[in-house]
Design an enzyme around this catalytic site. Sequence first.
Site, mmCIF file in Angstrom:
data_model
loop_
_atom_site.group_PDB
_atom_site.id
_atom_site.type_symbol
_atom_site.label_atom_id
_atom_site.label_comp_id
_atom_site.label_asym_id
_atom_site.label_seq_id
_atom_site.Cartn_x
_atom_site.Cartn_y
_atom_site.Cartn_z
ATOM 1 N N GLN A 140 -2.689 2.932 9.807
ATOM 2 C CA GLN A 140 -1.367 2.978 9.164
ATOM 3 C C GLN A 140 -0.371 3.808 9.983
ATOM 4 O O GLN A 140 0.824 3.531 9.965
ATOM 5 C CB GLN A 140 -1.473 3.575 7.750
ATOM 6 C CG GLN A 140 -2.169 2.695 6.738
ATOM 7 C CD GLN A 140 -3.658 2.986 6.650
ATOM 8 O OE1 GLN A 140 -4.275 3.421 7.624
ATOM 9 N NE2 GLN A 140 -4.250 2.742 5.499
ATOM 10 N N ARG A 144 0.844 -1.193 0.000
ATOM 11 C CA ARG A 144 0.000 0.000 0.000
ATOM 12 C C ARG A 144 0.884 1.249 0.000
ATOM 13 O O ARG A 144 2.099 1.159 0.141
ATOM 14 C CB ARG A 144 -0.951 -0.012 1.211
ATOM 15 C CG ARG A 144 -0.209 -0.444 2.462
ATOM 16 C CD ARG A 144 -0.491 0.288 3.685
ATOM 17 N NE ARG A 144 -0.435 1.706 3.571
ATOM 18 C CZ ARG A 144 0.669 2.428 3.663
ATOM 19 N NH1 ARG A 144 1.859 1.865 3.819
ATOM 20 N NH2 ARG A 144 0.612 3.748 3.584
ATOM 21 N N ALA A 187 0.846 5.047 -2.266
ATOM 22 C CA ALA A 187 0.787 5.266 -3.717
ATOM 23 C C ALA A 187 2.038 4.803 -4.482
ATOM 24 O O ALA A 187 1.920 4.025 -5.435
ATOM 25 C CB ALA A 187 0.480 6.738 -3.977
ATOM 26 N N LYS A 209 -4.908 10.123 2.609
ATOM 27 C CA LYS A 209 -5.662 9.305 3.566
ATOM 28 C C LYS A 209 -6.720 10.117 4.297
ATOM 29 O O LYS A 209 -6.489 11.261 4.702
ATOM 30 C CB LYS A 209 -4.661 8.693 4.552
ATOM 31 C CG LYS A 209 -5.228 7.825 5.631
ATOM 32 C CD LYS A 209 -6.118 6.710 5.122
ATOM 33 C CE LYS A 209 -5.485 5.838 4.072
ATOM 34 N NZ LYS A 209 -6.444 5.002 3.331
ATOM 35 N N ASP A 251 -1.969 10.760 -2.597
ATOM 36 C CA ASP A 251 -2.333 9.715 -3.563
ATOM 37 C C ASP A 251 -2.610 10.269 -4.947
ATOM 38 O O ASP A 251 -2.483 9.558 -5.940
ATOM 39 C CB ASP A 251 -3.544 8.935 -3.066
ATOM 40 C CG ASP A 251 -3.122 7.998 -1.955
ATOM 41 O OD1 ASP A 251 -2.980 8.483 -0.811
ATOM 42 O OD2 ASP A 251 -2.881 6.815 -2.235
HETATM 43 O O1 MRU Z 1 -4.746 3.333 1.973
HETATM 44 P P1 MRU Z 1 -3.264 3.520 1.959
HETATM 45 O O2 MRU Z 1 -2.593 2.992 3.170
HETATM 46 O O3 MRU Z 1 -2.647 3.018 0.672
HETATM 47 O O4 MRU Z 1 -3.095 5.107 1.963
HETATM 48 C C1 MRU Z 1 -1.814 5.630 1.911
HETATM 49 C C2 MRU Z 1 -1.762 7.093 1.973
HETATM 50 O O5 MRU Z 1 -2.762 7.771 2.060
HETATM 51 C C3 MRU Z 1 -0.403 7.715 1.815
HETATM 52 O O6 MRU Z 1 -0.307 8.900 2.532
HETATM 53 C C4 MRU Z 1 -0.152 8.006 0.325
HETATM 54 O O7 MRU Z 1 -0.387 6.875 -0.453
HETATM 55 C C5 MRU Z 1 1.214 8.501 0.080
HETATM 56 S S1 MRU Z 1 2.430 7.251 0.285
HETATM 57 C C6 MRU Z 1 3.956 7.928 -0.001
#
Ligand code: MRU
Length: 370
Positions: free
Chosen positions: A221, A53, A55, A273, A262
């Site tokens: 997370q 997980r 991005a 998030k 993302d």
């Molecule tokens: O649902 P997730 O855990 O994939 O969400 C991740 C996030 O929101 C991160 O902040 C985003 O992907 C940036 S990762 C460098």
Amino acid sequence: MAKSILDYETVELRDELDAIEIIDQTLLPGNIETILLKTGEEIWNAIYLLQVRGAPAIGVAAGFGLYILMKKSEAKSYEEFMKQLREKSDYLNSSRPTAVNLSWALNRMETHIKDMTMDGSDFSTINEKHGISEKGFCLQSLIGEMKEESERIKAEDIEVCRKIGEYGLELIKDGDGILTHCNAGQLATCKYGTATAPMYLAHEKGLNIRVYCDETRPLLQGARLTAFELQSAGIDTTLLCDNMSASLMKSGKINAIFVGCDRVAANGDAANKIGTSVVATVAKRYGIPFYVCAPSSTIDINTKVGDDIKIEQRKPEEVTEMWYKERMAPEGVKVYNPAFDVTDNELISGIVTEYGVLRAPYDVAIRKLF
Ligand code: MRU
């Protein structure tokens, strides 16, 4: 010495096993286990279930995934090869909708093959490069090219995160308290993370920083991943529940906020998030700079404004029972569970990219960048 979480590869190509190896992030921090993904379904599920997980990490996994799946191709023509590639790409792309890095990496793989073959009209360059004397369509050289491109996506991710770290470091002072939300750390990328990269570099340089991690309901997370990796790196780390960040900001302990992203729309609105926009709104109230760290691959110039970003909706059980010993909400209650929200560009003090820190007006800064 025992291996730390930071010694593991978030996503790795295991070509000899026709597989991708990932850390299963759903088991962290209790168990550090890696798993192999070989089939399309395994890769799709790992992305959907958040075993891999964040991005950039999703993008890297998708690039490797498309290569692993196309390695099994028995296509007899360029057209057949590209048809299979598109089908597999569309399938992987349907695993999660919000992080643009997923479609970005898949499109990049396809575009690379098209560019290298002049869309199937010239195979001589690509065949020569792979030591093949034939002049026409050759499956082996196309597959070899996909492998190289997927490896480049990963190598660039590390480079890009390091650069984001360097630009972000200029925004941090010795003694700063920094707040972050979700995990935009090494576990969400291949090294350094995006939002955490300035923190790792600050720590490496001996700056005294304190990092506060929002727990990040409902999938935790921040608690399970960010607190774990920053603490493992020896950074002064404090965990808080999401609803505590306003009082923390008001207390004066926070000097800057760094979050990941993302998808950034062409006007600078940024999806991250769920809960990020609350943090940004409160930060504005208390005059705390709020930075979004985003590789240029996360900027989607085809999405005009934040409202156009598709927000993933997830299962109610993540809110009502996951992580609890027993269900903590009445049976049958309606649940609102979007995985992301959009922070309006006017709440963002800067977007830290590998090319530097973009400042408002973001539509102009983003147009210049591309
Ligand atoms: O649902 P997730 O855990 O994939 O969400 C991740 C996030 O929101 C991160 O902040 C985003 O992907 C940036 S990762 C460098």
